[in-house]
Structures are given as C-alpha cells and as structure tokens.
Write a protein that holds these residues in place. Structure first.
Motif, mmCIF file in Angstrom:
data_model
loop_
_atom_site.group_PDB
_atom_site.id
_atom_site.type_symbol
_atom_site.label_atom_id
_atom_site.label_comp_id
_atom_site.label_asym_id
_atom_site.label_seq_id
_atom_site.Cartn_x
_atom_site.Cartn_y
_atom_site.Cartn_z
ATOM 1 N N GLY A 108 9.177 -4.085 6.610
ATOM 2 C CA GLY A 108 7.971 -4.895 6.523
ATOM 3 C C GLY A 108 6.911 -4.227 5.667
ATOM 4 O O GLY A 108 7.219 -3.448 4.758
ATOM 5 N N HIS A 109 5.661 -4.519 5.984
ATOM 6 C CA HIS A 109 4.556 -3.983 5.189
ATOM 7 C C HIS A 109 3.299 -3.924 6.049
ATOM 8 O O HIS A 109 3.103 -4.765 6.943
ATOM 9 C CB HIS A 109 4.296 -4.873 3.963
ATOM 10 N N VAL A 110 2.464 -2.933 5.779
ATOM 11 C CA VAL A 110 1.184 -2.786 6.482
ATOM 12 C C VAL A 110 0.061 -2.753 5.457
ATOM 13 O O VAL A 110 0.149 -2.068 4.430
ATOM 14 C CB VAL A 110 1.143 -1.505 7.340
ATOM 15 N N THR A 111 -0.990 -3.514 5.739
ATOM 16 C CA THR A 111 -2.191 -3.526 4.910
ATOM 17 C C THR A 111 -3.349 -2.972 5.734
ATOM 18 O O THR A 111 -3.628 -3.471 6.830
ATOM 19 C CB THR A 111 -2.545 -4.952 4.452
ATOM 20 N N GLY A 112 -4.006 -1.947 5.227
ATOM 21 C CA GLY A 112 -5.175 -1.389 5.903
ATOM 22 C C GLY A 112 -6.426 -1.759 5.135
ATOM 23 O O GLY A 112 -6.467 -1.623 3.907
ATOM 24 N N ILE A 113 -7.445 -2.241 5.844
ATOM 25 C CA ILE A 113 -8.684 -2.642 5.165
ATOM 26 C C ILE A 113 -9.895 -1.976 5.803
ATOM 27 O O ILE A 113 -9.914 -1.655 6.991
ATOM 28 C CB ILE A 113 -8.876 -4.176 5.187
ATOM 29 N N GLU A 114 -10.915 -1.778 4.980
ATOM 30 C CA GLU A 114 -12.209 -1.242 5.402
ATOM 31 C C GLU A 114 -13.308 -1.995 4.675
ATOM 32 O O GLU A 114 -13.132 -2.432 3.536
ATOM 33 C CB GLU A 114 -12.335 0.241 5.076
ATOM 34 N N VAL A 151 2.892 0.430 2.476
ATOM 35 C CA VAL A 151 1.529 0.340 2.989
ATOM 36 C C VAL A 151 0.554 0.334 1.821
ATOM 37 O O VAL A 151 0.730 1.068 0.842
ATOM 38 C CB VAL A 151 1.207 1.510 3.959
ATOM 39 N N THR A 152 -0.449 -0.552 1.903
ATOM 40 C CA THR A 152 -1.498 -0.604 0.893
ATOM 41 C C THR A 152 -2.848 -0.645 1.591
ATOM 42 O O THR A 152 -2.956 -1.045 2.754
ATOM 43 C CB THR A 152 -1.352 -1.853 -0.006
ATOM 44 N N PHE A 153 -3.875 -0.242 0.858
ATOM 45 C CA PHE A 153 -5.224 -0.197 1.404
ATOM 46 C C PHE A 153 -6.185 -0.907 0.456
ATOM 47 O O PHE A 153 -6.007 -0.878 -0.769
ATOM 48 C CB PHE A 153 -5.678 1.258 1.590
ATOM 49 N N GLY A 154 -7.202 -1.554 1.049
ATOM 50 C CA GLY A 154 -8.168 -2.241 0.221
ATOM 51 C C GLY A 154 -9.470 -2.499 0.963
ATOM 52 O O GLY A 154 -9.553 -2.359 2.184
ATOM 53 N N GLU A 155 -10.466 -2.880 0.209
ATOM 54 C CA GLU A 155 -11.782 -3.172 0.758
ATOM 55 C C GLU A 155 -11.853 -4.644 1.154
ATOM 56 O O GLU A 155 -11.470 -5.523 0.380
ATOM 57 C CB GLU A 155 -12.847 -2.860 -0.286
ATOM 58 N N ALA A 156 -12.307 -4.923 2.356
ATOM 59 C CA ALA A 156 -12.407 -6.305 2.827
ATOM 60 C C ALA A 156 -13.351 -6.373 4.013
ATOM 61 O O ALA A 156 -13.590 -5.377 4.700
ATOM 62 C CB ALA A 156 -11.030 -6.843 3.216
ATOM 63 N N ASP A 157 -13.873 -7.561 4.266
ATOM 64 C CA ASP A 157 -14.782 -7.823 5.377
ATOM 65 C C ASP A 157 -14.054 -8.665 6.409
ATOM 66 O O ASP A 157 -13.575 -9.761 6.106
ATOM 67 C CB ASP A 157 -16.021 -8.568 4.855
ATOM 68 N N VAL A 158 -13.955 -8.176 7.642
ATOM 69 C CA VAL A 158 -13.225 -8.899 8.687
ATOM 70 C C VAL A 158 -13.835 -10.262 8.978
ATOM 71 O O VAL A 158 -13.148 -11.172 9.460
ATOM 72 C CB VAL A 158 -13.153 -8.059 9.979
ATOM 73 N N ALA A 165 -14.766 -12.370 6.779
ATOM 74 C CA ALA A 165 -14.356 -13.309 5.721
ATOM 75 C C ALA A 165 -13.120 -12.739 5.032
ATOM 76 O O ALA A 165 -13.168 -12.299 3.886
ATOM 77 C CB ALA A 165 -15.493 -13.526 4.721
ATOM 78 N N LEU A 166 -12.020 -12.726 5.736
ATOM 79 C CA LEU A 166 -10.796 -12.143 5.204
ATOM 80 C C LEU A 166 -10.271 -12.960 4.022
ATOM 81 O O LEU A 166 -10.319 -14.190 4.038
ATOM 82 C CB LEU A 166 -9.734 -12.060 6.308
ATOM 83 N N LYS A 167 -9.764 -12.280 3.032
ATOM 84 C CA LYS A 167 -9.332 -12.920 1.788
ATOM 85 C C LYS A 167 -7.899 -13.434 1.848
ATOM 86 O O LYS A 167 -7.350 -13.864 0.824
ATOM 87 C CB LYS A 167 -9.480 -11.928 0.638
ATOM 88 N N TYR A 168 -7.283 -13.380 3.006
ATOM 89 C CA TYR A 168 -5.887 -13.766 3.139
ATOM 90 C C TYR A 168 -5.760 -15.217 3.615
ATOM 91 O O TYR A 168 -6.597 -15.708 4.371
ATOM 92 C CB TYR A 168 -5.179 -12.831 4.129
ATOM 93 N N PRO A 169 -4.680 -15.903 3.201
ATOM 94 C CA PRO A 169 -4.455 -17.285 3.668
ATOM 95 C C PRO A 169 -4.186 -17.327 5.173
ATOM 96 O O PRO A 169 -3.864 -16.308 5.793
ATOM 97 C CB PRO A 169 -3.215 -17.716 2.875
#
Length: 271
Positions: free
Chosen positions: A63-69, A90-97, A99-103
């Motif tokens: 699978g895959h894990v995405t970590g956001i801050e 695993v990937t990391f990125g900047e995001a606001d919980v 208003a998540l940018k994911y579908p």
C-alpha cells in the motif's frame, strides 16, 4: 514555513520535536494496528517528524502512506526518516486538515494523533477526515489530556505546569479536554454510534531515557517556546514562575523514583 495554527500552543522547536520523535505506532497507535492490512492506503494527519508514519509504511508494503502537516518546516525530517528506513511507499506534504486536497473516499485509514485538541473546530476537521475515508474504511484518532496526569514525586512546579498549559490552551482556542470528548466529536461529525469503538490508553514515562526526554521537553517549553510566550503575553505567569516550574522538571527527571502518566482518549470509526 512555521506552524500556522493559531490554536497550536506549542511549536516545532527541538524540545517538542524530541517528544514527537519518541512516538511510534506501537506506543501511540496500538488501538488501530490490528486493523491495518498490507495493501492499505493511509493518511496520517499532523504527521510531525514522521515516526508513526514510517511505522505505518512498514505495515503496508503493498500500500502507501501519506503524511501531512499544516507547516512544511518539519517535513524534511520526516522524509529523512523514511529514507533512513529505506521506505519508498510513503510521501509527505503540506496540507490543512480542514480543507483536504484529496477526493472523497481516497484512503482506507485516516489517522490523527494529538491533532484535534490543537484545532479551534475539531468536529469540522473530523468531518473532513471522514469525507476522504473510503466506504468501509476507518478514521482513527488519539488525543491526550494533561489534566488526567499524575506525577511522582509530587512537585509543585509540575502541577502548576499542567494547570498553566490548560489555561493557555483554552485561551488560545484549542481543546485540552479533547481526549474525553472524542466520542462526542465522532457522533457530531456523522458517524453512527454502532460504527465507533471508543477506548483509552496511557502514556507513561519512568525509564531513565523516557524521564530525560519528558522532563527536558517541559523544561525547554517553559524557557523557550511559543508556549512560554503565550503564557507570558496572556498574563498567566511571569518569568520567575516559569523558571521555578522548569527547575522542578529538571529535578524530577533525575530521580530514580520519578514517574509520569496521563490518559489518551481514542476512537476507531468505520465509515
């Protein structure tokens, strides 16, 4: 970029990051580990230095894990940790919980550890986490409460630190009682009661290494952090008070009979 949540009374200075790096899936996400399968796609909200995130990645080799801050300043440390562990899923990125940018329905598991308590609208964030979870997927949250703590020896500076933290957090718009309110948050966010498993577990620091980490974390927070600034600016303490509290933490961490523990509320919600 620094952490930008106005309700977040701590920061990403060394003292706080040391305590965050101490966290692992085993000591901070045990309530969800048995529900993780090798092919899952996981979102770790508020991943910090990535110590829990990379543990999840090792559990989902297919699978895959995405970590956001919300702030990007800590993400390079998280990425370095993943590189050290040889992880490519695993990937990391900047995001606001909020208003998540994911579908909708993107992840099998959406996880957050010690995040909702630092938000002015925790239910709003939980609704967004629910939105990006797949049908049949899960949202898992763990939140601590310093107010449930006990410490030995019973030093005045440690008791005063707990009281100070609660006052500063509430004044900043965060929710220091989030651990006990998680079940209510989950219901308000749209989960049915039958879909929610509520539990609790503790943090406990008693070994030489753990005492040194926890004592130094709080001593440093009282002497040089955004928590110190908010305590002083809000008139909740003066520099003499804070130095006295820090001294008791330094004393506590050197004692062989010292122990600290506090409860964490947990919810595991199925969508």
């Amino acid at each position: 970029m620094a952490h930008t949540s106005k309700a977040y009374v701590l920061d990403h200075k060394v003292a706080n990051i040391k305590s965050h790096q101490w966290r692992t899936a085993r000591n901070s996400a045990a309530f969800v580990i048995d529900s993780i399968h090798p092919d899952m796609y996981i979102l770790d909200v508020g991943c910090g230095p990535g110590s829990i995130t990379v543990d999840f990645a090792e559990m989902v080799p297919k699978g895959h894990v995405t970590g956001i801050e919300i702030g990007a300043d800590i993400l390079s440390q998280a990425q370095s940790l993943a590189h050290e562990r040889g992880l490519e899923n695993v990937t990391f990125g900047e995001a606001d919980v909020n208003a998540l940018k994911y579908p909708d329905a993107t992840f099998d598991l959406v996880f957050a550890h010690q995040v909702l308590q630092h938000l002015p609208e925790p239910v709003k964030a939980l609704r967004e986490m629910r939105r990006v979870a797949k049908l049949g997927g899960m949202v898992a949250v763990r939140e601590g409460e310093l107010g449930t703590s006990f410490a030995y020896p019973d030093l005045a500076g440690i008791r005063n630190t707990v009281e100070l933290y609660v006052r500063v957090a509430r004044n900043s718009g965060s929710h220091p009682d989030a651990g006990r309110e998680l079940l209510s948050y989950a219901l308000e966010s749209g989960f049915t009661r039958s879909a929610i498993t509520a539990s609790a577990s503790s943090f406990c620091f008693s070994s030489d290494e753990d005492r040194a980490m926890w004592g130094k974390t709080w001593s440093d927070r009282l002497q040089e952090s955004s928590f110190r600034k908010r305590a002083l600016d809000g008139g909740f303490a003066d520099p003499t008070d804070l130095e006295s509290y820090a001294k008791d933490w330094r004393d506590w961490m050197t004692r062989d009979n010292a122990i600290w523990a506090h409860l964490n509320g947990e919810i595991l919600c199925r969508k």
